[in-house]
Design a protein around this motif. Sequence first.
Motif, PDB file in Angstrom:
ATOM      1  N   ASP A 141       2.708  -6.504  -8.086  1.00 34.44           N
ATOM      2  CA  ASP A 141       3.291  -5.170  -8.238  1.00 34.44           C
ATOM      3  C   ASP A 141       2.245  -4.061  -8.144  1.00 34.44           C
ATOM      4  OD1 ASP A 141       5.856  -6.162  -8.539  1.00 34.44           O
ATOM      5  OD2 ASP A 141       5.746  -6.250 -10.723  1.00 34.44           O
ATOM      6  N   MET A 142       1.002  -4.365  -8.544  1.00 31.11           N
ATOM      7  CA  MET A 142      -0.051  -3.361  -8.574  1.00 31.11           C
ATOM      8  C   MET A 142      -0.878  -3.279  -7.290  1.00 31.11           C
ATOM      9  SD  MET A 142      -0.055  -1.649 -11.450  1.00 31.11           S
ATOM     10  CE  MET A 142       1.727  -1.618 -11.220  1.00 31.11           C
ATOM     11  N   SER A 143      -1.014  -4.392  -6.581  1.00 30.32           N
ATOM     12  CA  SER A 143      -1.947  -4.450  -5.452  1.00 30.32           C
ATOM     13  C   SER A 143      -1.655  -3.461  -4.322  1.00 30.32           C
ATOM     14  CB  SER A 143      -2.031  -5.871  -4.896  1.00 30.32           C
ATOM     15  OG  SER A 143      -0.761  -6.320  -4.488  1.00 30.32           O
ATOM     16  N   PRO A 144      -0.377  -3.184  -3.946  1.00 25.48           N
ATOM     17  CA  PRO A 144      -0.161  -2.202  -2.867  1.00 25.48           C
ATOM     18  C   PRO A 144      -0.724  -0.828  -3.220  1.00 25.48           C
ATOM     19  CG  PRO A 144       1.821  -3.479  -3.256  1.00 25.48           C
ATOM     20  CD  PRO A 144       0.892  -3.787  -4.373  1.00 25.48           C
ATOM     21  N   MET A 151      20.394   1.738 -11.323  1.00 28.38           N
ATOM     22  CA  MET A 151      20.405   2.389 -10.004  1.00 28.38           C
ATOM     23  C   MET A 151      18.998   2.801  -9.599  1.00 28.38           C
ATOM     24  SD  MET A 151      23.700   4.917 -10.351  1.00 28.38           S
ATOM     25  CE  MET A 151      25.231   4.347 -11.090  1.00 28.38           C
ATOM     26  N   TRP A 152      18.262   3.334 -10.547  1.00 29.22           N
ATOM     27  CA  TRP A 152      16.880   3.767 -10.284  1.00 29.22           C
ATOM     28  C   TRP A 152      16.015   2.575  -9.884  1.00 29.22           C
ATOM     29  CZ3 TRP A 152      12.580   4.584 -14.288  1.00 29.22           C
ATOM     30  CH2 TRP A 152      11.512   5.312 -13.736  1.00 29.22           C
ATOM     31  N   ALA A 153      16.254   1.434 -10.520  1.00 27.08           N
ATOM     32  CA  ALA A 153      15.478   0.233 -10.201  1.00 27.08           C
ATOM     33  C   ALA A 153      15.686  -0.194  -8.752  1.00 27.08           C
ATOM     34  CB  ALA A 153      15.851  -0.909 -11.151  1.00 27.08           C
ATOM     35  N   PHE A 154      16.875   0.079  -8.198  1.00 31.15           N
ATOM     36  CA  PHE A 154      17.142  -0.287  -6.802  1.00 31.15           C
ATOM     37  C   PHE A 154      16.215   0.446  -5.836  1.00 31.15           C
ATOM     38  CE2 PHE A 154      21.385  -1.885  -8.191  1.00 31.15           C
ATOM     39  CZ  PHE A 154      21.286  -3.150  -7.619  1.00 31.15           C
ATOM     40  N   LEU A 155      15.703   1.615  -6.233  1.00 26.84           N
ATOM     41  CA  LEU A 155      14.753   2.339  -5.386  1.00 26.84           C
ATOM     42  C   LEU A 155      13.405   1.620  -5.321  1.00 26.84           C
ATOM     43  CD1 LEU A 155      14.970   6.187  -6.008  1.00 26.84           C
ATOM     44  CD2 LEU A 155      15.783   4.891  -4.055  1.00 26.84           C
ATOM     45  N   HIS A 156      13.194   0.673  -6.226  1.00 29.78           N
ATOM     46  CA  HIS A 156      11.928  -0.054  -6.310  1.00 29.78           C
ATOM     47  C   HIS A 156      12.157  -1.536  -6.023  1.00 29.78           C
ATOM     48  CE1 HIS A 156      11.768   3.551  -8.847  1.00 29.78           C
ATOM     49  NE2 HIS A 156      10.477   3.622  -8.560  1.00 29.78           N
ATOM     50  N   ALA A 157      12.987  -1.815  -5.034  1.00 30.21           N
ATOM     51  CA  ALA A 157      13.411  -3.187  -4.756  1.00 30.21           C
ATOM     52  C   ALA A 157      12.270  -4.095  -4.300  1.00 30.21           C
ATOM     53  CB  ALA A 157      14.516  -3.184  -3.701  1.00 30.21           C
ATOM     54  N   ASN A 158      11.140  -3.509  -3.913  1.00 28.88           N
ATOM     55  CA  ASN A 158      10.003  -4.328  -3.468  1.00 28.88           C
ATOM     56  C   ASN A 158       9.196  -4.885  -4.643  1.00 28.88           C
ATOM     57  OD1 ASN A 158       9.348  -1.548  -3.938  1.00 28.88           O
ATOM     58  ND2 ASN A 158       7.307  -1.920  -3.124  1.00 28.88           N
ATOM     59  N   TYR A 159       9.560  -4.523  -5.869  1.00 27.40           N
ATOM     60  CA  TYR A 159       8.855  -5.025  -7.038  1.00 27.40           C
ATOM     61  C   TYR A 159       9.301  -6.447  -7.370  1.00 27.40           C
ATOM     62  CZ  TYR A 159       6.966  -0.420  -8.357  1.00 27.40           C
ATOM     63  OH  TYR A 159       6.271   0.761  -8.389  1.00 27.40           O
ATOM     64  N   SER A 160       8.505  -7.130  -8.176  1.00 20.18           N
ATOM     65  CA  SER A 160       8.894  -8.443  -8.690  1.00 20.18           C
ATOM     66  C   SER A 160      10.037  -8.264  -9.701  1.00 20.18           C
ATOM     67  CB  SER A 160       7.707  -9.112  -9.382  1.00 20.18           C
ATOM     68  OG  SER A 160       7.372  -8.409 -10.574  1.00 20.18           O
ATOM     69  N   VAL A 161      10.602  -9.372 -10.141  1.00 19.06           N
ATOM     70  CA  VAL A 161      11.655  -9.311 -11.156  1.00 19.06           C
ATOM     71  C   VAL A 161      11.127  -8.622 -12.416  1.00 19.06           C
ATOM     72  CG1 VAL A 161      13.117 -10.684 -12.679  1.00 19.06           C
ATOM     73  CG2 VAL A 161      12.849 -11.352 -10.284  1.00 19.06           C
ATOM     74  N   TYR A 162       9.888  -8.925 -12.788  1.00 16.80           N
ATOM     75  CA  TYR A 162       9.290  -8.296 -13.971  1.00 16.80           C
ATOM     76  C   TYR A 162       9.164  -6.784 -13.763  1.00 16.80           C
ATOM     77  CZ  TYR A 162       7.917 -13.100 -15.082  1.00 16.80           C
ATOM     78  OH  TYR A 162       7.917 -14.442 -15.343  1.00 16.80           O
ATOM     79  N   GLY A 163       8.785  -6.400 -12.558  1.00 18.76           N
ATOM     80  CA  GLY A 163       8.661  -4.975 -12.258  1.00 18.76           C
ATOM     81  C   GLY A 163       9.992  -4.257 -12.328  1.00 18.76           C
ATOM     82  N   LEU A 164      11.047  -4.913 -11.844  1.00 18.37           N
ATOM     83  CA  LEU A 164      12.379  -4.304 -11.880  1.00 18.37           C
ATOM     84  C   LEU A 164      12.876  -4.157 -13.314  1.00 18.37           C
ATOM     85  CD1 LEU A 164      14.081  -6.128  -8.869  1.00 18.37           C
ATOM     86  CD2 LEU A 164      13.255  -3.771  -8.956  1.00 18.37           C
ATOM     87  N   VAL A 165      12.578  -5.143 -14.139  1.00 20.71           N
ATOM     88  CA  VAL A 165      12.947  -5.036 -15.552  1.00 20.71           C
ATOM     89  C   VAL A 165      12.197  -3.882 -16.200  1.00 20.71           C
ATOM     90  CG1 VAL A 165      12.852  -6.178 -17.803  1.00 20.71           C
ATOM     91  CG2 VAL A 165      13.573  -7.467 -15.789  1.00 20.71           C
ATOM     92  N   ALA A 166      10.921  -3.727 -15.863  1.00 16.29           N
ATOM     93  CA  ALA A 166      10.126  -2.630 -16.413  1.00 16.29           C
ATOM     94  C   ALA A 166      10.722  -1.281 -16.018  1.00 16.29           C
ATOM     95  CB  ALA A 166       8.687  -2.726 -15.923  1.00 16.29           C
TER      96      ALA A 166
END
Length: 273
Positions: free
Chosen positions: A154-157, A211-226
């Motif tokens: 999640d952080m590397s990009p 809905m906001w999490a959908f804008l960050h769909a490239n994140y891992s599952v942990y990232g989406l939960v965050a």
Amino acid sequence: MLPGIAVSGHMHVSVSLEDRIYVPDTQLPWRTIILVLATAVGIVVLATLAGFGASAVFDSWTRLNEPRAFAAGETEALLTARVAVSLFAFQSVTILLVFATSVFLDYSGEPFLRFGMPRGGLKTLVLSALGLMALALLYGCLVFAVDKDAFRQDMSPFASLMKARTWWLVLIAAGIGAPLAEECLFRGLLYGALRRSPLGIAGAAAATAIMWAFLHANYSVYGLVAITLIGIYLAFIRERTGSLLTPILCHGAYNSLIVLVLAYAPNSSLING
């Protein structure tokens, strides 16, 4: 932290706002709720197209994709600037369309967009931001302990963007543009409508966070939960303080801190192993 909640030891903030957010006696009709949701989807689509268009114009202007000699570090600088330009376009169109939409949908009592200073002023803003930092730090430590690879994924990009000399453009986009655009859309327009639907305050907070999490769909599952947890927190402080200014500043402080950490510690073992 939050108005009305004890924070570490003897700190306590009073939140009773004279202009506390108005809770209407009647709900918005479903046709209005559906119209707001459809409008939000349209805003995201148009803003995304604007981002792609800005990237194409940038590529043409800088001749980024043409076979030519690049100076040392130029390619990385251009690629990072390209990302920032795309984000600026997305954010600008989002803000413009949200404000235009609010003019036509702002009726039945409370405006969707409120930017007044909360009672407690700077103290409330600082404690709200510290509350977000504490939540994010706790969750980040848990994810790092459970799955280091997901954390680094999640952080590397972002870390790679920070190695270019144009990293400060990403700081502006993440620290100013993203909070303004995303909070006006999700905690302003969408939350302002959904909290006046049968979903209520809690349901609206959860729905807009997802809905906001959908804008960050490239994140891992942990990232989406965050992202979802942060979205719920931002909706809560928007509700408690009665102002979008609070989540905007909290969001901006959080994003800026991440960018600055990555910029000044790009080779950290937390990111690269």
